[in-house]
Design an enzyme around this catalytic site. Sequence first.
Site, PDB file in Angstrom:
ATOM      1  N   ASN A 151       0.840  -1.193   0.000  1.00  7.59           N
ATOM      2  CA  ASN A 151       0.000   0.000   0.000  1.00  7.59           C
ATOM      3  C   ASN A 151       0.875   1.242   0.000  1.00  7.59           C
ATOM      4  O   ASN A 151       1.908   1.280   0.657  1.00  7.59           O
ATOM      5  CB  ASN A 151      -0.932   0.033   1.213  1.00  7.59           C
ATOM      6  N   TYR A 153       0.328  10.630   3.943  1.00 10.26           N
ATOM      7  CA  TYR A 153      -0.172  10.991   5.263  1.00 10.26           C
ATOM      8  C   TYR A 153       0.845  11.930   5.900  1.00 10.26           C
ATOM      9  O   TYR A 153       2.052  11.677   5.824  1.00 10.26           O
ATOM     10  CB  TYR A 153      -0.317   9.753   6.164  1.00 10.26           C
ATOM     11  N   ARG A 154       0.347  12.986   6.550  1.00  5.40           N
ATOM     12  CA  ARG A 154       1.289  13.936   7.146  1.00  5.40           C
ATOM     13  C   ARG A 154       2.063  13.270   8.287  1.00  5.40           C
ATOM     14  O   ARG A 154       1.539  12.379   8.971  1.00  5.40           O
ATOM     15  CB  ARG A 154       0.556  15.180   7.629  1.00  5.40           C
ATOM     16  N   TRP A 188      -2.246   8.245  10.134  1.00  7.74           N
ATOM     17  CA  TRP A 188      -3.101   7.316   9.395  1.00  7.74           C
ATOM     18  C   TRP A 188      -4.532   7.467   9.888  1.00  7.74           C
ATOM     19  O   TRP A 188      -4.864   6.959  10.975  1.00  7.74           O
ATOM     20  CB  TRP A 188      -2.664   5.884   9.668  1.00  7.74           C
ATOM     21  N   GLU A 205      -0.868   1.113  -5.285  1.00  4.90           N
ATOM     22  CA  GLU A 205      -0.882   2.425  -5.934  1.00  4.90           C
ATOM     23  C   GLU A 205       0.223   2.551  -6.987  1.00  4.90           C
ATOM     24  O   GLU A 205       0.085   3.319  -7.945  1.00  4.90           O
ATOM     25  CB  GLU A 205      -0.758   3.533  -4.888  1.00  4.90           C
ATOM     26  N   ASP A 214      -5.370  21.981   8.512  1.00  3.54           N
ATOM     27  CA  ASP A 214      -5.506  20.981   7.444  1.00  3.54           C
ATOM     28  C   ASP A 214      -6.399  21.477   6.309  1.00  3.54           C
ATOM     29  O   ASP A 214      -6.852  22.611   6.330  1.00  3.54           O
ATOM     30  CB  ASP A 214      -6.022  19.658   8.035  1.00  3.54           C
TER      31      ASP A 214
HETATM   32  C1  LIG Z   1      -1.252  16.684   0.658  1.00  9.26           C
HETATM   33  C2  LIG Z   1      -2.076  15.564   1.213  1.00  9.26           C
HETATM   34  C3  LIG Z   1      -1.999  15.262   2.552  1.00  9.26           C
HETATM   35  C4  LIG Z   1      -2.747  14.222   3.091  1.00  9.26           C
HETATM   36  N1  LIG Z   1      -2.640  13.949   4.422  1.00  9.26           N
HETATM   37  C5  LIG Z   1      -3.310  12.881   4.935  1.00  9.26           C
HETATM   38  C6  LIG Z   1      -3.128  12.513   6.298  1.00  9.26           C
HETATM   39  O1  LIG Z   1      -2.427  13.171   7.054  1.00  9.26           O
HETATM   40  N2  LIG Z   1      -3.787  11.419   6.760  1.00  9.26           N
HETATM   41  C7  LIG Z   1      -4.591  10.653   5.960  1.00  9.26           C
HETATM   42  O2  LIG Z   1      -5.127   9.654   6.408  1.00  9.26           O
HETATM   43  N3  LIG Z   1      -4.809  11.010   4.657  1.00  9.26           N
HETATM   44  C8  LIG Z   1      -4.164  12.085   4.133  1.00  9.26           C
HETATM   45  N4  LIG Z   1      -4.341  12.422   2.817  1.00  9.26           N
HETATM   46  C9  LIG Z   1      -5.274  11.653   1.988  1.00  9.26           C
HETATM   47  C10 LIG Z   1      -4.699  10.299   1.611  1.00  9.26           C
HETATM   48  O3  LIG Z   1      -3.456  10.450   0.998  1.00  9.26           O
HETATM   49  C11 LIG Z   1      -5.630   9.570   0.655  1.00  9.26           C
HETATM   50  O4  LIG Z   1      -6.858   9.353   1.301  1.00  9.26           O
HETATM   51  C12 LIG Z   1      -5.085   8.240   0.167  1.00  9.26           C
HETATM   52  O5  LIG Z   1      -6.032   7.644  -0.667  1.00  9.26           O
HETATM   53  C13 LIG Z   1      -4.777   7.310   1.305  1.00  9.26           C
HETATM   54  O6  LIG Z   1      -4.262   6.098   0.795  1.00  9.26           O
HETATM   55  P1  LIG Z   1      -4.748   4.695   1.349  1.00  9.26           P
HETATM   56  O7  LIG Z   1      -6.231   4.629   1.155  1.00  9.26           O
HETATM   57  O8  LIG Z   1      -4.003   3.717   0.520  1.00  9.26           O
HETATM   58  O9  LIG Z   1      -4.397   4.618   2.793  1.00  9.26           O
HETATM   59  C14 LIG Z   1      -3.605  13.472   2.260  1.00  9.26           C
HETATM   60  C15 LIG Z   1      -3.681  13.782   0.912  1.00  9.26           C
HETATM   61  C16 LIG Z   1      -2.929  14.814   0.380  1.00  9.26           C
HETATM   62  C17 LIG Z   1      -3.036  15.115  -1.081  1.00  9.26           C
HETATM   63 MN   LIG Z   2      -4.420   2.106  -0.780  1.00 13.52          MN
END
Ligand SMILES: Cc1cc2nc3c(=O)[nH]c(=O)nc-3n(C[C@H](O)[C@H](O)[C@H](O)COP(=O)(O)O)c2cc1C
Ligand SMILES: [Mn+2]
Length: 499
Positions: free
Chosen positions: A170, A174-175, A188, A231, A280
Amino acid sequence: MTAPADLREWIALLEREGELVRVSSEVDPYLEVTEIVDRTVKAGGPALLFENAKGATQPLLVNQFGTERRMCLALGVARLDDAAAKLGSVLEMQPPEGLVEKVRGLKKLKSIADSRPKTVSRAAHHDVVLEGEDVDLDRLPIQHCWPGDPAPFITLPAVITQDPQTGTRNVGMYRMQKLDRRSTAMHWQLHKDGRMDYMAADGRLDVAVALGLDPIATYSASAPLPKHIDEFMLAGFLKGEPVELVKCKTNDLLVPANAEIVLEGYVEQGDLTLEGPFGDHTGYYSAAEQFPVFHVTAMTMRSDAIYPSIVVGKPPAEDAWLGKATERIFLPAIKMSVPEIVDYDLPVAGAFHNCVIVSIRKSFPGQPQKVMHAIWGLGLLSLTKSVVVVDEHVDVHDYEDVFFRVTANVDPKRDVMLSEGPLDHLDHAPTRQFYGGKMGIDATHKGPEEGTREWPEEIEMAEEIRSLVDRRWGEYGIGAAPEETNGHEQRSLRQLLRR
Ligand SMILES: Cc1cc2nc3c(=O)[nH]c(=O)nc-3n(C[C@H](O)[C@H](O)[C@H](O)COP(=O)(O)O)c2cc1C
Ligand SMILES: [Mn+2]
């Protein structure tokens, strides 16, 4: 158009296209960068490479995705819809008839086969390897974005984990709040795949964080794919060639070989820290909560590594175009599940999950409500708070037109459906975190078959009169013709940038 192979090629492309400015003055990653970037993004300005970030050894790249044009350049397409069309043509593949179609079909199948990542043995980011005590996040110009933030945080990472049960990779964005020179928090959120890998781990979970990738790989980390899809497959498909991966130095995870910087490490069950509050994309500070601690066991990088960043805050911000890319790229997949959907729009002001506008080809009573329920059941779209449904001839990207339908076509008592369900982790409005109300607004035309009165006809000028006036406009001496054709696109862009 081919997509850039790594961050260097991408920066070179941006420079050739007049889309990047190098800033050599010393600039402070503590708030100052944010203010510069915020102004630049809102003015539709260029990507910025801060060559002299105060207190850090590495330069900082920001606003690489800040306009529609740059987002298209990043994906190697003329329009965002072209990236979607490529995916759509594969999803809608039919058994081929005749030789030409068979050859075309084979090409499409090859494009899927080629999207599987491949492993290589060398990577430029292995030039500098810092392990154990030598790991030093202070070298990076990690931004402290907003005045109420408690610490700097990494904003544009590709965080890589493996499902402990299935081994599926995966990648997510995530920040990561900097805790000290060798550790960060890992934000997460509840509904994310990365968190599920963590929850499934028995004890430790290896994590790798890649920073400074080619723009397609960076975008892919933000894409909301179903859990079982890697991804980097999507990245390979969009690039037209496999993502090249290399093994980490201190764990078995694979990371993109083109990365500028890689942080290797682990998280552990029960090892949590207070994270946030951070400004955010909701436009507010998110509440401080417990999140896992990421321990960095190795930091590897190119000797002149460039650190990538992004500023999220009150919309519209740079992440608007990452979101718009997702909106376009996922349309064909959404249509596969809900075929009456013609188009949809996630307004940037709605921080993407607060509102979805969807146009449908309506053929039976209750269909708008069916579509609302479908959206509330579809991947991360299920977190959508309000859904507005309009008829197929309405341009969902033209918010004035949509507002016209919502006010003109809705009997609030009949057409507003209230429901409830899961909500975004950061949504501060519901009484309880994670769960609350949903609203569906049916702004479609209704008729006797739906138990209402005869629906009136919408006003449209006769086509022959429109072309007559087009032809004769010059004769009238009124001046330049008001923007009409192509007006929709310009209008929605104005709306996106208006504050
Ligand atoms: C700049 C940016 C920052 C992000 N920060 C977070 C974060 O801190 N935590 C989070 O859960 N998703 C965050 N997201 C959204 C996730 O990247 C997005 O939901 C992604 O699909 C998560 O991948 P996953 O579903 O494989 O876990 C962020 C997206 C962007 C574009
Ligand atoms: Mn995913």
